[in-house]
Design a protein around this motif. Structure first.
Motif, mmCIF file in Angstrom:
data_model
loop_
_atom_site.group_PDB
_atom_site.id
_atom_site.type_symbol
_atom_site.label_atom_id
_atom_site.label_comp_id
_atom_site.label_asym_id
_atom_site.label_seq_id
_atom_site.Cartn_x
_atom_site.Cartn_y
_atom_site.Cartn_z
ATOM 1 N N GLU A 1 93.767 114.001 -5.666
ATOM 2 C CA GLU A 1 95.106 113.426 -5.546
ATOM 3 C C GLU A 1 95.191 112.304 -4.509
ATOM 4 O OE1 GLU A 1 97.625 116.767 -4.736
ATOM 5 O OE2 GLU A 1 96.898 117.837 -6.501
ATOM 6 N N HIS A 2 94.175 112.136 -3.693
ATOM 7 C CA HIS A 2 94.202 111.115 -2.634
ATOM 8 C C HIS A 2 92.980 110.211 -2.726
ATOM 9 C CE1 HIS A 2 97.150 113.969 -1.105
ATOM 10 N NE2 HIS A 2 97.649 112.932 -0.462
ATOM 11 N N LYS A 3 92.790 109.642 -3.915
ATOM 12 C CA LYS A 3 91.636 108.775 -4.160
ATOM 13 C C LYS A 3 92.138 107.390 -4.545
ATOM 14 C CE LYS A 3 89.373 108.854 -8.150
ATOM 15 N NZ LYS A 3 88.479 109.240 -9.243
ATOM 16 N N ARG A 4 91.504 106.380 -3.959
ATOM 17 C CA ARG A 4 91.717 104.994 -4.350
ATOM 18 C C ARG A 4 90.363 104.403 -4.686
ATOM 19 N NH1 ARG A 4 94.385 101.193 -0.229
ATOM 20 N NH2 ARG A 4 92.373 101.619 0.643
ATOM 21 N N VAL A 5 90.352 103.490 -5.629
ATOM 22 C CA VAL A 5 89.115 102.784 -5.947
ATOM 23 C C VAL A 5 89.195 101.414 -5.287
ATOM 24 C CG1 VAL A 5 87.638 101.873 -7.770
ATOM 25 C CG2 VAL A 5 88.861 104.034 -8.118
ATOM 26 N N VAL A 6 88.244 101.155 -4.393
ATOM 27 C CA VAL A 6 88.180 99.902 -3.655
ATOM 28 C C VAL A 6 86.788 99.303 -3.882
ATOM 29 C CG1 VAL A 6 88.323 98.815 -1.382
ATOM 30 C CG2 VAL A 6 89.750 100.810 -1.897
ATOM 31 N N ASP A 7 86.744 98.143 -4.524
ATOM 32 C CA ASP A 7 85.459 97.486 -4.820
ATOM 33 C C ASP A 7 84.485 98.436 -5.518
ATOM 34 O OD1 ASP A 7 86.275 95.069 -3.672
ATOM 35 O OD2 ASP A 7 85.604 95.703 -1.683
ATOM 36 N N SER A 8 84.949 99.139 -6.516
ATOM 37 C CA SER A 8 84.180 100.088 -7.341
ATOM 38 C C SER A 8 83.705 101.331 -6.577
ATOM 39 C CB SER A 8 83.003 99.401 -8.041
ATOM 40 O OG SER A 8 81.956 99.123 -7.136
ATOM 41 N N ILE A 9 84.241 101.557 -5.397
ATOM 42 C CA ILE A 9 83.898 102.750 -4.618
ATOM 43 C C ILE A 9 85.121 103.644 -4.545
ATOM 44 C CG2 ILE A 9 83.304 103.598 -2.315
ATOM 45 C CD1 ILE A 9 81.605 101.198 -1.951
ATOM 46 N N LEU B 1 68.934 105.026 10.290
ATOM 47 C CA LEU B 1 69.219 105.386 8.905
ATOM 48 C C LEU B 1 70.598 104.895 8.487
ATOM 49 C CD1 LEU B 1 68.159 106.779 6.391
ATOM 50 C CD2 LEU B 1 69.127 108.915 7.240
ATOM 51 N N ASP B 2 71.554 104.898 9.416
ATOM 52 C CA ASP B 2 72.899 104.411 9.088
ATOM 53 C C ASP B 2 72.871 102.946 8.670
ATOM 54 O OD1 ASP B 2 72.203 103.825 11.791
ATOM 55 O OD2 ASP B 2 74.316 103.578 12.325
ATOM 56 N N VAL B 3 72.052 102.144 9.323
ATOM 57 C CA VAL B 3 71.939 100.726 8.981
ATOM 58 C C VAL B 3 71.373 100.572 7.571
ATOM 59 C CG1 VAL B 3 70.802 98.543 9.580
ATOM 60 C CG2 VAL B 3 71.711 100.035 11.382
ATOM 61 N N TYR B 4 70.327 101.324 7.262
ATOM 62 C CA TYR B 4 69.702 101.244 5.943
ATOM 63 C C TYR B 4 70.656 101.720 4.853
ATOM 64 C CZ TYR B 4 65.487 100.695 8.761
ATOM 65 O OH TYR B 4 64.567 100.263 9.673
ATOM 66 N N LEU B 5 71.372 102.814 5.117
ATOM 67 C CA LEU B 5 72.293 103.326 4.110
ATOM 68 C C LEU B 5 73.488 102.400 3.912
ATOM 69 C CD1 LEU B 5 72.199 107.149 4.836
ATOM 70 C CD2 LEU B 5 71.281 105.955 2.861
ATOM 71 N N ARG B 6 74.010 101.831 4.977
ATOM 72 C CA ARG B 6 75.120 100.869 4.829
ATOM 73 C C ARG B 6 74.668 99.655 4.026
ATOM 74 N NH1 ARG B 6 79.310 100.988 9.733
ATOM 75 N NH2 ARG B 6 78.512 102.802 10.781
ATOM 76 N N THR B 7 73.460 99.177 4.293
ATOM 77 C CA THR B 7 72.933 98.028 3.561
ATOM 78 C C THR B 7 72.787 98.366 2.078
ATOM 79 O OG1 THR B 7 71.760 97.265 5.525
ATOM 80 C CG2 THR B 7 70.997 96.404 3.405
ATOM 81 N N ALA B 8 72.234 99.530 1.782
ATOM 82 C CA ALA B 8 72.092 99.954 0.383
ATOM 83 C C ALA B 8 73.460 100.108 -0.270
ATOM 84 C CB ALA B 8 71.323 101.271 0.312
ATOM 85 N N PHE B 9 74.409 100.675 0.460
ATOM 86 C CA PHE B 9 75.778 100.857 -0.019
ATOM 87 C C PHE B 9 76.380 99.498 -0.382
ATOM 88 C CE2 PHE B 9 80.156 102.624 0.600
ATOM 89 C CZ PHE B 9 79.988 103.833 -0.047
ATOM 90 N N GLU B 10 76.235 98.512 0.504
ATOM 91 C CA GLU B 10 76.776 97.163 0.265
ATOM 92 C C GLU B 10 76.080 96.485 -0.910
ATOM 93 O OE1 GLU B 10 76.432 95.333 4.105
ATOM 94 O OE2 GLU B 10 78.026 96.599 4.946
ATOM 95 N N GLU B 11 74.766 96.659 -1.040
ATOM 96 C CA GLU B 11 74.042 96.060 -2.167
ATOM 97 C C GLU B 11 74.500 96.661 -3.482
ATOM 98 O OE1 GLU B 11 69.840 96.331 -1.535
ATOM 99 O OE2 GLU B 11 69.916 95.069 0.256
ATOM 100 N N LEU B 12 74.704 97.971 -3.505
ATOM 101 C CA LEU B 12 75.163 98.618 -4.728
ATOM 102 C C LEU B 12 76.582 98.182 -5.077
ATOM 103 C CD1 LEU B 12 73.645 102.146 -4.128
ATOM 104 C CD2 LEU B 12 73.013 100.552 -5.948
ATOM 105 N N MET B 13 77.426 97.990 -4.061
ATOM 106 C CA MET B 13 78.790 97.505 -4.304
ATOM 107 C C MET B 13 78.748 96.105 -4.924
ATOM 108 S SD MET B 13 81.120 98.799 -1.075
ATOM 109 C CE MET B 13 81.436 97.147 -0.644
ATOM 110 N N ALA B 14 77.836 95.273 -4.452
ATOM 111 C CA ALA B 14 77.744 93.899 -4.943
ATOM 112 C C ALA B 14 77.297 93.846 -6.398
ATOM 113 C CB ALA B 14 76.782 93.096 -4.071
ATOM 114 N N GLN B 15 76.600 94.862 -6.877
ATOM 115 C CA GLN B 15 76.139 94.888 -8.260
ATOM 116 C C GLN B 15 77.311 95.203 -9.173
ATOM 117 O OE1 GLN B 15 72.884 97.604 -8.651
ATOM 118 N NE2 GLN B 15 71.669 96.583 -7.096
#
Length: 176
Positions: A107-115, A162-176
């Protein structure tokens, strides 16, 4: 009777063979989420049909996983959660005796940039967790985490980055 064998007596795989094995590993991301939970709230998430990888970027709290023990959370905690296991991300109130407010993620979900962005509470989030749902196959037939029955929990050190690597992967996946 237990027999202990030193690790040095086991054969080690060469870097070339390890690269070959990794090349056969196919990971497909099925969805990405971000969970923002304020103090005094619990965010309930339905179990996903795919395994999930969850990483605590900031804050602390408890993660209650259906069918498993609760996990204390601090920054740099990484969890792999089996398929179809509902979650509750709890950030307790600092004041004793105050019951947390339970919020349904559905009930409290928004989609922002496909996330999918789930939010519990309107004050500055105390705990931020990023999530990815995935399939991981080895070769043509082995789904590595499909039969996982209990969560895998690892605590990393900030120096591991690991946070840097995961954020980077997260951003790359968002860009796709």
């Amino acid at each position: 009777m237990s027999i202990s064998t030193p690790l040095s007596s086991f054969a080690r795989i060469s870097a070339a063979h390890l690269d070959e094995l990794i090349a056969l590993l196919e990971i497909r991301v099925l969805g990405l989420s971000e969970c923002l939970v304020s103090e005094g709230f619990v965010l309930e998430l339905d179990g996903n049909d795919a395994p999930g990888i969850h990483y605590i970027l900031s804050g602390s709290g408890l993660l209650h996983i259906g069918g498993a023990d609760s996990v204390p959370l601090t920054p740099h905690t990484l969890l792999i959660v089996p398929p179809r296991h509902p979650l509750k991300l709890e950030v307790p109130a600092n004041q004793a005796g105050i019951a947390p407010v339970v919020v349904s993620g559905r009930e409290h979900k928004r989609v922002v940039d496909s996330i999918n962005r789930f939010r519990a509470g309107s004050t500055e989030p105390m705990t931020v967790m990023i999530c990815g749902y995935f399939t991981a196959a080895f070769g043509a037939s082995i789904n590595l985490f499909e039969m996982l029955s209990m969560p895998i929990v690892e605590q990393f050190d900030p120096s591991d980055r690991l946070d840097v690597y995961l954020r980077t992967a997260f951003e790359e996946l968002m860009a796709q």
